[in-house]
Enzyme design. Structure first.
Site, short mmCIF file in Angstrom:
data_model
loop_
_atom_site.label_atom_id
_atom_site.label_comp_id
_atom_site.label_asym_id
_atom_site.label_seq_id
_atom_site.Cartn_x
_atom_site.Cartn_y
_atom_site.Cartn_z
N LYS A 196 -24.07 -1.79 4.46
CA LYS A 196 -23.92 -0.32 5.07
C LYS A 196 -22.25 -0.15 4.22
O LYS A 196 -21.39 -0.79 4.63
CB LYS A 196 -23.66 -0.16 6.51
CG LYS A 196 -23.13 1.15 6.82
CD LYS A 196 -23.46 1.53 8.22
CE LYS A 196 -22.81 2.88 8.55
NZ LYS A 196 -22.98 3.03 9.81
N LYS B 91 -28.00 0.86 3.05
CA LYS B 91 -27.52 2.34 3.28
C LYS B 91 -26.27 2.77 2.39
O LYS B 91 -25.27 1.92 2.40
CB LYS B 91 -27.50 2.60 4.73
CG LYS B 91 -26.87 3.63 5.27
CD LYS B 91 -26.79 3.65 6.69
CE LYS B 91 -26.11 4.92 7.24
NZ LYS B 91 -25.78 4.80 8.52
C1 PBG Z 1 -22.59 5.23 12.19
C2 PBG Z 1 -23.74 5.61 11.41
C3 PBG Z 1 -23.59 6.48 10.28
C4 PBG Z 1 -24.98 7.01 9.97
C5 PBG Z 1 -25.73 6.61 10.93
N1 PBG Z 1 -24.89 5.66 11.80
C6 PBG Z 1 -22.44 6.73 9.38
C7 PBG Z 1 -21.02 6.71 9.67
O1 PBG Z 1 -20.85 7.85 10.39
O2 PBG Z 1 -20.37 6.19 9.16
C8 PBG Z 1 -24.98 7.86 8.56
C9 PBG Z 1 -26.31 8.30 8.44
C10 PBG Z 1 -26.51 9.58 7.58
O3 PBG Z 1 -25.73 10.07 6.80
O4 PBG Z 1 -27.59 10.14 7.55
N2 PBG Z 1 -23.25 4.75 13.54
#
Ligand code: PBG
Length: 326
Positions: free
Chosen positions: A195, A248
């Site tokens: 991520k 991601k």
């Molecule tokens: C953090 C989380 C994030 C996303 C999903 N879970 C990112 C973040 O704020 O760091 C992003 C998903 C998206 O942008 O669609 N729990």
């Protein structure tokens, strides 16, 4: 190549193209992310994500009954809590928003795959993914203990899968141990292993109301410049017991996806994130691109790069389009 062998011969008709097609999209591959909030009868639009809403539990159940009928049967749940605090208590409270939603959905859609996003950032008042030490740094180990507790609360409420998205070190092993100890050894872990600290999460922060009140997530999410580090994160998570892996964002990281695919045997999901969704929506609304064509091309690219599953806000729309064709 033999002198008479010409690739064009296999492109002559739609039937021939279909016969030799390498990559397919199907509703079975989609995971639909949803936001659940307190209240009744609520369906609050998210400005930067047209077509996506924060739902109260009752409205979410009705919405997903419709989406289920379209063939999309896997959902990723994010919660907007009643209350935030320093330690993110509603993440692991038995009556936290996601736990309540899981029970309601499990009852109405017993066969659905309910994937609980597992992170503290929506529940902490400061918006970081973990507990803070006195200097304001995220404290890895105490956070891991709370994540494990959250996983058990989610499994008890009916989660089919837990998906840790916090990027703390050692969390997969701790979550596995806690789940096994409490009798949930059958609940798989889908870990956000690779991520990146990405600008493409912008619209999500409005949707999930989890913008950090100070600083950023670069101390725990991955540096966008790194490729080998992704493989290392994946290896670590697998060695701790991850059953599935998420990469991601998706489209800007297709190289990572392909490499993770080549190096591992477990199922891989790619997350087409909020910014990817918002860009397509904005351009399509302006008439600058053809929405269906570009959505399909993006999803195909993600599959071609090696994703088995795709987490996408387009899931219901794509299911409708695929349904019109058949
Ligand atoms: C953090 C989380 C994030 C996303 C999903 N879970 C990112 C973040 O704020 O760091 C992003 C998903 C998206 O942008 O669609 N729990």
């Amino acid at each position: 190549m033999y002198p008479t062998q010409r690739p064009r011969r296999l492109r002559g008709s739609e039937t021939m193209r279909a016969l030799v097609r390498e990559t397919h999209l199907s509703v079975d591959q989609f995971i639909y992310p949803v936001f659940v909030r307190p209240g009744k009868g609520r369906r609050d639009p998210i400005g930067s994500m047209p077509g996506i809403y924060q739902w109260s539990i009752d409205s979410l159940v009705d919405h997903l009954v419709d989406v289920y009928a379209l063939g999309v049967r896997s959902y990723l749940l994010f919660g907007i809590p009643h209350q935030k605090d320093d330690v993110g208590s509603e993440a692991y409270d038995e009556n936290g928003i996601v736990q309540d939603a899981l029970r309601a959905l499990r009852e109405r859609l017993p066969e659905s795959i309910l994937i609980a996003d597992l992170c503290l950032c929506e529940y902490t008042s400061h918006g970081h993914c973990g507990l803070l030490d006195p200097e304001g740094h995220v404290a890895n180990d105490p956070t891991v203990a709370l994540l494990a507790r959250t996983a058990v609360a989610q499994a008890r409420a009916g989660a089919s899968v837990v998906a840790p998205s916090d990027m703390m070190d050692g969390r997969v092993g701790a979550i596995r141990e806690a789940l096994d100890r409490d009798g949930y050894s059958d609940v798989p872990i889908m870990s956000y292993a690779a991520k990146y600290a990405s600008g493409f999460y912008g619209p999500f922060r409005e949707a999930a109301e989890n913008t950090p009140s100070f600083g950023d997530r670069k101390s725990y999410q991955m540096d966008i410049t790194n490729r080998r580090e992704a493989l290392k994160e994946v290896q670590l998570d697998l060695s701790e017991g991850a059953d599935m892996i998420i990469v991601k964002p998706a489209l800007p990281y297709l190289d990572i996806l392909r490499e993770v695919r080549n190096e591992t045997l477990v199922p891989i999901a790619a997350y087409q994130v909020s910014g990817e969704y918002a860009m397509i929506k904005a351009a399509a609304t302006n008439g600058w691109i053809e929405e269906r064509r570009v959505v399909e091309e993006s999803l195909i690219a993600i599959r071609r790069a090696g994703a088995d599953m795709i987490v996408t806000y387009f899931a219901p729309q794509m299911a409708r389009w695929l349904g019109e064709d058949s």
